[in-house]
Design a protein around this motif. Structure first.
Motif, PDB file in Angstrom:
ATOM      1  N   MET A  98       0.839  -1.193   0.000  1.00 51.96           N
ATOM      2  CA  MET A  98       0.000   0.000   0.000  1.00 51.96           C
ATOM      3  C   MET A  98       0.879   1.249   0.000  1.00 51.96           C
ATOM      4  N   LYS A  99       0.632   2.163  -0.934  1.00 44.77           N
ATOM      5  CA  LYS A  99       1.341   3.433  -0.968  1.00 44.77           C
ATOM      6  C   LYS A  99       0.521   4.491  -0.226  1.00 44.77           C
ATOM      7  N   VAL A 100       1.227   5.294   0.585  1.00 44.49           N
ATOM      8  CA  VAL A 100       0.550   6.362   1.332  1.00 44.49           C
ATOM      9  C   VAL A 100       1.351   7.648   1.139  1.00 44.49           C
ATOM     10  N   PRO A 101       0.987   8.476   0.172  1.00 41.96           N
ATOM     11  CA  PRO A 101       1.738   9.719  -0.047  1.00 41.96           C
ATOM     12  C   PRO A 101       1.484  10.714   1.074  1.00 41.96           C
ATOM     13  N   ILE A 102       2.443  11.585   1.316  1.00 43.15           N
ATOM     14  CA  ILE A 102       2.257  12.624   2.328  1.00 43.15           C
ATOM     15  C   ILE A 102       1.224  13.649   1.862  1.00 43.15           C
ATOM     16  N   LEU A 103       1.117  13.832   0.547  1.00 39.60           N
ATOM     17  CA  LEU A 103       0.153  14.804   0.011  1.00 39.60           C
ATOM     18  C   LEU A 103      -0.234  14.409  -1.399  1.00 39.60           C
ATOM     19  N   ASP A 104      -1.523  14.392  -1.678  1.00 44.80           N
ATOM     20  CA  ASP A 104      -2.039  14.131  -3.025  1.00 44.80           C
ATOM     21  C   ASP A 104      -3.256  15.026  -3.218  1.00 44.80           C
ATOM     22  N   LEU A 105      -3.122  16.034  -4.066  1.00 46.26           N
ATOM     23  CA  LEU A 105      -4.189  17.020  -4.245  1.00 46.26           C
ATOM     24  C   LEU A 105      -5.223  16.611  -5.300  1.00 46.26           C
ATOM     25  N   LYS A 106      -4.894  15.619  -6.110  1.00 47.77           N
ATOM     26  CA  LYS A 106      -5.799  15.261  -7.199  1.00 47.77           C
ATOM     27  C   LYS A 106      -7.162  14.766  -6.714  1.00 47.77           C
ATOM     28  N   PRO A 107      -7.250  13.926  -5.667  1.00 46.20           N
ATOM     29  CA  PRO A 107      -8.575  13.453  -5.246  1.00 46.20           C
ATOM     30  C   PRO A 107      -9.542  14.576  -4.872  1.00 46.20           C
ATOM     31  N   ALA A 108      -9.039  15.651  -4.299  1.00 42.74           N
ATOM     32  CA  ALA A 108      -9.920  16.777  -3.964  1.00 42.74           C
ATOM     33  C   ALA A 108     -10.481  17.412  -5.230  1.00 42.74           C
ATOM     34  N   CYS A 109      -9.626  17.555  -6.242  1.00 44.99           N
ATOM     35  CA  CYS A 109     -10.094  18.103  -7.521  1.00 44.99           C
ATOM     36  C   CYS A 109     -11.091  17.157  -8.183  1.00 44.99           C
ATOM     37  N   ASP A 110     -10.848  15.853  -8.075  1.00 45.29           N
ATOM     38  CA  ASP A 110     -11.764  14.877  -8.662  1.00 45.29           C
ATOM     39  C   ASP A 110     -13.132  14.931  -7.985  1.00 45.29           C
ATOM     40  N   GLU A 111     -13.133  15.058  -6.659  1.00 43.12           N
ATOM     41  CA  GLU A 111     -14.418  15.085  -5.930  1.00 43.12           C
ATOM     42  C   GLU A 111     -15.250  16.305  -6.311  1.00 43.12           C
ATOM     43  N   LEU A 112     -14.585  17.410  -6.622  1.00 37.80           N
ATOM     44  CA  LEU A 112     -15.293  18.658  -6.928  1.00 37.80           C
ATOM     45  C   LEU A 112     -15.158  19.053  -8.398  1.00 37.80           C
ATOM     46  N   ARG A 113     -14.926  18.070  -9.247  1.00 36.56           N
ATOM     47  CA  ARG A 113     -14.683  18.364 -10.664  1.00 36.56           C
ATOM     48  C   ARG A 113     -15.824  19.195 -11.266  1.00 36.56           C
ATOM     49  N   THR A 114     -17.057  18.826 -11.008  1.00 36.50           N
ATOM     50  CA  THR A 114     -18.200  19.544 -11.587  1.00 36.50           C
ATOM     51  C   THR A 114     -18.234  20.979 -11.094  1.00 36.50           C
ATOM     52  N   GLU A 115     -18.041  21.175  -9.795  1.00 41.29           N
ATOM     53  CA  GLU A 115     -18.088  22.513  -9.207  1.00 41.29           C
ATOM     54  C   GLU A 115     -16.925  23.381  -9.693  1.00 41.29           C
ATOM     55  N   LEU A 116     -15.739  22.778  -9.800  1.00 40.64           N
ATOM     56  CA  LEU A 116     -14.577  23.541 -10.262  1.00 40.64           C
ATOM     57  C   LEU A 116     -14.697  23.907 -11.739  1.00 40.64           C
ATOM     58  N   ASP A 117     -15.221  22.983 -12.536  1.00 40.30           N
ATOM     59  CA  ASP A 117     -15.446  23.291 -13.954  1.00 40.30           C
ATOM     60  C   ASP A 117     -16.449  24.432 -14.103  1.00 40.30           C
ATOM     61  N   ALA A 118     -17.499  24.405 -13.291  1.00 38.14           N
ATOM     62  CA  ALA A 118     -18.507  25.470 -13.352  1.00 38.14           C
ATOM     63  C   ALA A 118     -17.904  26.811 -12.949  1.00 38.14           C
ATOM     64  N   ALA A 119     -17.033  26.794 -11.939  1.00 36.83           N
ATOM     65  CA  ALA A 119     -16.386  28.027 -11.497  1.00 36.83           C
ATOM     66  C   ALA A 119     -15.500  28.602 -12.599  1.00 36.83           C
ATOM     67  N   TYR A 120     -14.752  27.735 -13.237  1.00 38.63           N
ATOM     68  CA  TYR A 120     -13.867  28.155 -14.337  1.00 38.63           C
ATOM     69  C   TYR A 120     -14.677  28.787 -15.466  1.00 38.63           C
ATOM     70  N   ARG A 121     -15.756  28.121 -15.845  1.00 39.37           N
ATOM     71  CA  ARG A 121     -16.576  28.639 -16.950  1.00 39.37           C
ATOM     72  C   ARG A 121     -17.240  29.958 -16.567  1.00 39.37           C
ATOM     73  N   ARG A 122     -17.649  30.069 -15.322  1.00 37.77           N
ATOM     74  CA  ARG A 122     -18.312  31.300 -14.866  1.00 37.77           C
ATOM     75  C   ARG A 122     -17.375  32.492 -15.006  1.00 37.77           C
ATOM     76  N   VAL A 123     -16.120  32.312 -14.647  1.00 34.03           N
ATOM     77  CA  VAL A 123     -15.152  33.407 -14.749  1.00 34.03           C
ATOM     78  C   VAL A 123     -14.879  33.725 -16.215  1.00 34.03           C
ATOM     79  N   LEU A 124     -14.651  32.699 -17.029  1.00 35.92           N
ATOM     80  CA  LEU A 124     -14.379  32.952 -18.442  1.00 35.92           C
ATOM     81  C   LEU A 124     -15.565  33.635 -19.124  1.00 35.92           C
ATOM     82  N   ASP A 125     -16.771  33.203 -18.788  1.00 35.89           N
ATOM     83  CA  ASP A 125     -17.956  33.806 -19.406  1.00 35.89           C
ATOM     84  C   ASP A 125     -18.152  35.256 -18.971  1.00 35.89           C
TER      85      ASP A 125
END
Length: 369
Positions: free
Chosen positions: A1-28
């Motif tokens: 089992m690997k246990v990294p000290i820090l992995d930020l990708k899972p947080a982005c994956d969990e909120l992918r829809t919300e983060l994509d919406a935020a990005y589009r809102r700013v660009l629009d």
């Protein structure tokens, strides 16, 4: 089992829809700085902390620096800082021309020790700047009482403590103002550098809004010698997407910390974190101490378990402060912590099974079942 000290990708994956919406809102919107996303985030974050104002800036260091600038702190002044902690707190003071005065930590919490504080004060002291280290607040009731007796401003370094509480009040609302970092690894992290100041002082907040934007509220009318330190619309939008998850993600950290505390109690010479009755930490880091740190770190690395040392060199021994003339032995508590602390993996996307695996390997290292 690997246990990294820090992995930020899972947080982005969990909120992918919300983060994509935020990005589009700013660009629009076509608006990238000092716009509606920033205003909305400032109001939402101030509400979560319990302050009247939040002023978004570029990063946590500049958040503290801007407050000191707004107070007129400069050459000849002194600011009390913890001897143990990240150097950014000290640099915020140094960048104003003032002198950081180190105060040793409480040996149990590792935060600035109120019992040692008054011995650090002089007629030149302007500000007390405690850090809420590792996600647990400093003893702010005692610090504030000392500050009040001496007529001093209290500026919190709340970079590691989003959601933490002291006597039921949130970090960021415990002093006269607080500098906050939203660096990506924080409990509430942007997707790049970002920061803010929280305060209930309306005049201070207004001055900070000038200072972060070249000292200007109206373009080309520069009223103060300010700087460029603005929280972008895009990062504000990302933080708005993440803020509603903060309590849930902090609760996951608390559950993992409790798991560590239960399974590692009494293991070898391992010193576990200590939590006072008045504190509600959010476990930005889970930090243990041992005289065998390097050997333990190598043992865990061999098992593909990541660890990190926060922080291996006390600020007073760094090359950045060589001209100050401090030497080894001047702040022995900070130096001992730098020699012994080790951060174990913790975060909202670390699993209970991973924590169990880490604990098993630590117990094995110390010869404990």
């Amino acid at each position: 089992m690997k246990v990294p000290i820090l992995d930020l990708k899972p947080a982005c994956d969990e909120l992918r829809t919300e983060l994509d919406a935020a990005y589009r809102r700013v660009l629009d919107s076509g608006w990238l700085l000092l716009g509606r996303e920033l205003e909305a985030f400032e109001a939402e974050y101030a509400g979560s902390v319990g302050t009247a104002h939040c002023v978004g800036v570029a990063n946590g260091l500049e958040a503290m620096q801007l407050v000191l600038m707004a107070l007129g702190v400069g050459p000849g002044d002194e600011v009390v800082v913890p001897s143990h902690g990240y150097i950014a707190t000290w640099l915020a003071v140094t960048h104003t021309g003032a002198k950081p005065i180190p105060c040793e930590p409480d040996p149990r919490t590792y935060n600035l020790d109120p019992a040692r504080l008054e011995s650090c004060l002089t007629p030149r002291t302007r500000v007390i700047l405690p850090i809420h280290l590792y996600g647990q607040t400093a003893d702010m009731e005692r610090i504030n009482a000392i500050a009040a007796r001496h007529g001093l401003f209290v500026l919190e370094d709340a970079a590691q403590s989003h959601g933490a509480r002291c006597h039921g009040r949130a970090a960021g609302s415990l002093g006269n103002a607080a500098g906050v970092s939203f660096y990506p690894s924080k409990n509430l992290g942007a997707l790049a550098d970002a920061g803010a100041v929280t305060t209930s002082d309306a005049a201070l907040a207004d001055k900070l809004r000038h200072l972060r934007n070249y000292g200007s509220k109206v373009r080309y009318q520069n009223e103060l010698p300010g700087m460029n330190s603005r929280l972008s619309e895009l990062q504000a939008a990302f933080l708005r997407a993440k803020l509603p998850k903060l309590d849930e993600w902090n609760a996951r950290r608390v559950a993992l910390a409790e798991r560590y505390l239960k399974q590692l109690e009494g293991v070898g010479d391992l010193v576990l974190p200590w939590v006072p009755a008045w504190a509600s930490p959010v476990w930005h880091l889970f930090v243990v101490r041992t005289s065998r740190r390097e050997a333990l770190q190598r043992h865990l690395a061999a098992q593909e378990i990541g660890t990190q040392i926060h922080y291996p060199t006390p600020p007073h021994l760094s090359k950045a402060y060589a001209e100050a003339g401090w030497k080894r032995g001047d702040f022995p508590l900070a130096e001992r912590l730098a020699d012994e602390v080790l951060s174990l993996p913790i975060g909202p996307h670390v699993s209970a099974e991973q924590v169990d695996f880490v604990c098993e390997k630590i117990r094995g290292f110390f010869g404990t079942r």
